[in-house]
Design a protein around this motif. Structure first.
Motif, PDB file in Angstrom:
ATOM      1  N   ALA A 154      50.573  26.515 -75.863  1.00  0.00           N
ATOM      2  CA  ALA A 154      49.702  27.647 -75.518  1.00  0.00           C
ATOM      3  C   ALA A 154      49.909  28.048 -74.054  1.00  0.00           C
ATOM      4  CB  ALA A 154      48.248  27.285 -75.778  1.00  0.00           C
ATOM      5  N   THR A 155      50.081  27.029 -73.181  1.00  0.00           N
ATOM      6  CA  THR A 155      50.306  27.304 -71.759  1.00  0.00           C
ATOM      7  C   THR A 155      51.606  28.079 -71.557  1.00  0.00           C
ATOM      8  OG1 THR A 155      49.158  25.252 -71.222  1.00  0.00           O
ATOM      9  CG2 THR A 155      50.484  26.237 -69.476  1.00  0.00           C
ATOM     10  N   LEU A 156      52.658  27.659 -72.261  1.00  0.00           N
ATOM     11  CA  LEU A 156      53.951  28.342 -72.123  1.00  0.00           C
ATOM     12  C   LEU A 156      53.843  29.782 -72.628  1.00  0.00           C
ATOM     13  CD1 LEU A 156      56.536  25.592 -73.182  1.00  0.00           C
ATOM     14  CD2 LEU A 156      55.430  25.978 -70.991  1.00  0.00           C
ATOM     15  N   ASP A 157      53.166  29.971 -73.775  1.00  0.00           N
ATOM     16  CA  ASP A 157      53.001  31.327 -74.326  1.00  0.00           C
ATOM     17  C   ASP A 157      52.254  32.221 -73.345  1.00  0.00           C
ATOM     18  OD1 ASP A 157      54.229  30.518 -76.643  1.00  0.00           O
ATOM     19  OD2 ASP A 157      52.359  30.117 -77.720  1.00  0.00           O
ATOM     20  N   THR A 158      51.154  31.685 -72.810  1.00  0.00           N
ATOM     21  CA  THR A 158      50.336  32.440 -71.863  1.00  0.00           C
ATOM     22  C   THR A 158      51.137  32.834 -70.639  1.00  0.00           C
ATOM     23  OG1 THR A 158      48.379  31.219 -72.529  1.00  0.00           O
ATOM     24  CG2 THR A 158      48.306  32.292 -70.382  1.00  0.00           C
ATOM     25  N   THR A 159      51.881  31.861 -70.096  1.00  0.00           N
ATOM     26  CA  THR A 159      52.641  32.126 -68.878  1.00  0.00           C
ATOM     27  C   THR A 159      53.687  33.205 -69.132  1.00  0.00           C
ATOM     28  OG1 THR A 159      52.298  29.823 -68.269  1.00  0.00           O
ATOM     29  CG2 THR A 159      53.962  31.026 -67.027  1.00  0.00           C
ATOM     30  N   ALA A 160      54.392  33.086 -70.274  1.00  0.00           N
ATOM     31  CA  ALA A 160      55.405  34.096 -70.610  1.00  0.00           C
ATOM     32  C   ALA A 160      54.755  35.474 -70.722  1.00  0.00           C
ATOM     33  CB  ALA A 160      56.102  33.715 -71.905  1.00  0.00           C
ATOM     34  N   ALA A 161      53.577  35.536 -71.332  1.00  0.00           N
ATOM     35  CA  ALA A 161      52.886  36.819 -71.501  1.00  0.00           C
ATOM     36  C   ALA A 161      52.470  37.382 -70.139  1.00  0.00           C
ATOM     37  CB  ALA A 161      51.660  36.637 -72.396  1.00  0.00           C
ATOM     38  N   ALA A 169      55.485  38.700 -68.317  1.00  0.00           N
ATOM     39  CA  ALA A 169      55.934  39.963 -68.911  1.00  0.00           C
ATOM     40  C   ALA A 169      55.023  41.115 -68.487  1.00  0.00           C
ATOM     41  CB  ALA A 169      55.965  39.840 -70.432  1.00  0.00           C
ATOM     42  N   GLU A 170      53.726  40.834 -68.354  1.00  0.00           N
ATOM     43  CA  GLU A 170      52.778  41.898 -68.015  1.00  0.00           C
ATOM     44  C   GLU A 170      52.794  42.258 -66.524  1.00  0.00           C
ATOM     45  OE1 GLU A 170      48.848  40.754 -69.432  1.00  0.00           O
ATOM     46  OE2 GLU A 170      49.778  40.181 -71.337  1.00  0.00           O
ATOM     47  N   HIS A 171      52.816  41.234 -65.655  1.00  0.00           N
ATOM     48  CA  HIS A 171      52.583  41.481 -64.222  1.00  0.00           C
ATOM     49  C   HIS A 171      53.745  41.079 -63.317  1.00  0.00           C
ATOM     50  CE1 HIS A 171      48.486  42.091 -65.582  1.00  0.00           C
ATOM     51  NE2 HIS A 171      48.472  40.865 -66.076  1.00  0.00           N
ATOM     52  N   GLY A 172      54.820  40.520 -63.891  1.00  0.00           N
ATOM     53  CA  GLY A 172      55.920  40.028 -63.050  1.00  0.00           C
ATOM     54  C   GLY A 172      55.641  38.608 -62.597  1.00  0.00           C
ATOM     55  N   LEU A 187      57.490  27.742 -66.042  1.00  0.00           N
ATOM     56  CA  LEU A 187      58.517  28.724 -66.418  1.00  0.00           C
ATOM     57  C   LEU A 187      59.792  28.040 -66.893  1.00  0.00           C
ATOM     58  CD1 LEU A 187      58.033  31.399 -63.620  1.00  0.00           C
ATOM     59  CD2 LEU A 187      57.594  31.672 -66.072  1.00  0.00           C
ATOM     60  N   THR A 188      60.153  26.957 -66.205  1.00  0.00           N
ATOM     61  CA  THR A 188      61.349  26.217 -66.626  1.00  0.00           C
ATOM     62  C   THR A 188      61.142  25.615 -68.016  1.00  0.00           C
ATOM     63  OG1 THR A 188      61.901  25.732 -64.331  1.00  0.00           O
ATOM     64  CG2 THR A 188      62.950  24.360 -65.985  1.00  0.00           C
ATOM     65  N   ALA A 189      59.961  25.061 -68.274  1.00  0.00           N
ATOM     66  CA  ALA A 189      59.656  24.477 -69.590  1.00  0.00           C
ATOM     67  C   ALA A 189      59.687  25.567 -70.672  1.00  0.00           C
ATOM     68  CB  ALA A 189      58.288  23.796 -69.558  1.00  0.00           C
ATOM     69  N   TRP A 190      59.161  26.743 -70.335  1.00  0.00           N
ATOM     70  CA  TRP A 190      59.176  27.862 -71.276  1.00  0.00           C
ATOM     71  C   TRP A 190      60.618  28.261 -71.591  1.00  0.00           C
ATOM     72  CZ3 TRP A 190      60.998  32.844 -69.964  1.00  0.00           C
ATOM     73  CH2 TRP A 190      60.885  33.772 -71.004  1.00  0.00           C
ATOM     74  N   HIS A 191      61.441  28.328 -70.531  1.00  0.00           N
ATOM     75  CA  HIS A 191      62.843  28.718 -70.701  1.00  0.00           C
ATOM     76  C   HIS A 191      63.591  27.683 -71.546  1.00  0.00           C
ATOM     77  CE1 HIS A 191      66.958  29.812 -68.928  1.00  0.00           C
ATOM     78  NE2 HIS A 191      66.561  30.850 -69.630  1.00  0.00           N
ATOM     79  N   PRO A 206      65.416  39.350 -62.304  1.00  0.00           N
ATOM     80  CA  PRO A 206      65.500  38.295 -61.273  1.00  0.00           C
ATOM     81  C   PRO A 206      64.955  36.946 -61.760  1.00  0.00           C
ATOM     82  CG  PRO A 206      64.404  40.274 -60.413  1.00  0.00           C
ATOM     83  CD  PRO A 206      64.582  40.494 -61.881  1.00  0.00           C
ATOM     84  N   LEU A 207      63.929  36.986 -62.627  1.00  0.00           N
ATOM     85  CA  LEU A 207      63.391  35.734 -63.168  1.00  0.00           C
ATOM     86  C   LEU A 207      64.467  35.025 -63.997  1.00  0.00           C
ATOM     87  CD1 LEU A 207      61.055  33.780 -63.741  1.00  0.00           C
ATOM     88  CD2 LEU A 207      60.484  35.190 -65.729  1.00  0.00           C
ATOM     89  N   ALA A 208      65.174  35.793 -64.840  1.00  0.00           N
ATOM     90  CA  ALA A 208      66.246  35.217 -65.652  1.00  0.00           C
ATOM     91  C   ALA A 208      67.312  34.600 -64.746  1.00  0.00           C
ATOM     92  CB  ALA A 208      66.869  36.281 -66.550  1.00  0.00           C
ATOM     93  N   ALA A 209      67.650  35.327 -63.670  1.00  0.00           N
ATOM     94  CA  ALA A 209      68.673  34.821 -62.737  1.00  0.00           C
ATOM     95  C   ALA A 209      68.222  33.496 -62.121  1.00  0.00           C
ATOM     96  CB  ALA A 209      68.937  35.853 -61.645  1.00  0.00           C
ATOM     97  N   MET A 210      66.918  33.407 -61.759  1.00  0.00           N
ATOM     98  CA  MET A 210      66.382  32.178 -61.172  1.00  0.00           C
ATOM     99  C   MET A 210      66.427  31.031 -62.198  1.00  0.00           C
ATOM    100  SD  MET A 210      62.476  31.276 -60.088  1.00  0.00           S
ATOM    101  CE  MET A 210      62.151  30.401 -61.629  1.00  0.00           C
ATOM    102  N   LEU A 211      65.930  31.306 -63.406  1.00  0.00           N
ATOM    103  CA  LEU A 211      65.866  30.264 -64.431  1.00  0.00           C
ATOM    104  C   LEU A 211      67.266  29.770 -64.809  1.00  0.00           C
ATOM    105  CD1 LEU A 211      63.083  31.776 -66.711  1.00  0.00           C
ATOM    106  CD2 LEU A 211      62.892  29.731 -65.287  1.00  0.00           C
ATOM    107  N   HIS A 212      68.249  30.681 -64.773  1.00  0.00           N
ATOM    108  CA  HIS A 212      69.597  30.307 -65.192  1.00  0.00           C
ATOM    109  C   HIS A 212      70.308  29.384 -64.224  1.00  0.00           C
ATOM    110  CE1 HIS A 212      70.647  32.157 -69.052  1.00  0.00           C
ATOM    111  NE2 HIS A 212      69.489  32.739 -68.845  1.00  0.00           N
ATOM    112  N   ARG A 213      69.743  29.215 -63.011  1.00  0.00           N
ATOM    113  CA  ARG A 213      70.352  28.271 -62.080  1.00  0.00           C
ATOM    114  C   ARG A 213      69.897  26.831 -62.360  1.00  0.00           C
ATOM    115  NH1 ARG A 213      69.798  32.693 -58.626  1.00  0.00           N
ATOM    116  NH2 ARG A 213      67.852  32.050 -57.687  1.00  0.00           N
TER     117      ARG A 213
END
Lengths: 187, 187
Positions: free
Chosen positions: A19-26, A29-32, A63-67, A108-115
């Motif tokens: 639930a935490t991962l879902d919330t964070t992703a949402a 997506a909404e506010h950056g 965010l890393t756990a979500w990714h 930019p978030l994707a770029a950060m997570l991909h490192r």
């Protein structure tokens, strides 16, 4: 947090985590990503801030756990396709190309997570998975035998990342066709 | 700075600029980017610190200028090959693959420099250059005609970046062969 309570402690923990991962992703997506805080995540998940900190130390870890969960889902999806498709190699490569197509590489978030290190590990797993498919294909005479499966895996995974910049699904399918022609080699 | 003095002010300026870029690249290669300062660059170039600041405001700007010069040299190299090779398309793709092979993508400095706007512009130029070659090849019947040259350019430039992870020059040549088979299409 009665609505998150499940049959066992383990299941409960997994449910809070998910639930935490879902919330964070949402929220991202909404506010950056910059405006997402631990307080906002706890509030929207319906848990206390102190509880959230028992699960995750900070937003970046969430965010890393979500990714990681997203990547795991993609790999599971490819494994399913391999098992059920009539032509597993082409079906898996097409599915991979569509993942790249739907993925916004300029984010930019994707770029950060991909490192992250978890991405390197997922890429190793993906490469091994595709290499095995290519080795099977070579034994069946559907894939060229003059280049090692591992080199061919590197070739096709790089070629298919071109899908990220394509304008349509039809263009993605053409990319898969062209890439497959390279794997088959001269007739 | 008598040894840098040339026939005209313009030539002199270009010489100071080039010498500064060479020096900075050498210092980075020797000690890593973090330890390079404006003072060290000025000293090694043989100019005063005040003079250096007339040319460049900081180390990052010098590194970006050096990177732009490197990319420009790569593009000139590819243009030369196009003009003189018996089989321009394959020769250009092979040269591009060898640039990727010799380029250390894992280098943090390379990763930083590659986020610059000048890189996006160079990538557009490279893609246009390869697209033109592919269009010529399609007219000559050497490249498949069922996929637009721009899509084929995206395919082959992505495929050839796989050269960065390859262990040998022979493997790079095999990657070019496989990529070319995709461009030719089914026989």
């Amino acid at each position: 947090m009665p609505k998150l309570w499940n049959e066992t402690i383990e299941a409960h923990r997994a449910a809070v985590r998910d639930a935490t991962l879902d919330t964070t992703a949402a929220l991202v997506a909404e506010h950056g990503p910059a405006s997402v805080t631990m307080s906002k995540i706890a509030e929207r998940t319906g848990i206390g801030r102190a509880t959230l900190y028992k699960y995750f130390p900070d937003v970046e870890t969430i965010l890393t756990a979500w990714h990681e969960r997203q990547i795991g889902a993609h790999l599971d999806h490819l494994a399913q396709i391999r098992e059920h498709a009539a032509n597993p190699l082409e079906a898996v490569l097409e599915a991979y190309a569509f993942i790249a197509y739907e993925h916004d590489a300029g984010d930019p978030l994707a770029a950060m997570l991909h490192r992250g290190e978890h991405v390197a590990e997922a890429q190793r797993r993906l490469r091994g998975f595709v290499r095995d498919l290519l080795a099977e294909g070579a034994r069946a005479g559907e894939v060229r035998g003059d280049v090692a499966p591992d080199e061919l895996a590197g070739y096709c995974l790089h070629a298919l990342t071109a899908a990220a910049g394509l304008p349509s699904k039809a263009a993605v399918q053409r990319l898969v066709t062209v890439t497959m022609a390279g794997l088959r080699g001269p007739a």
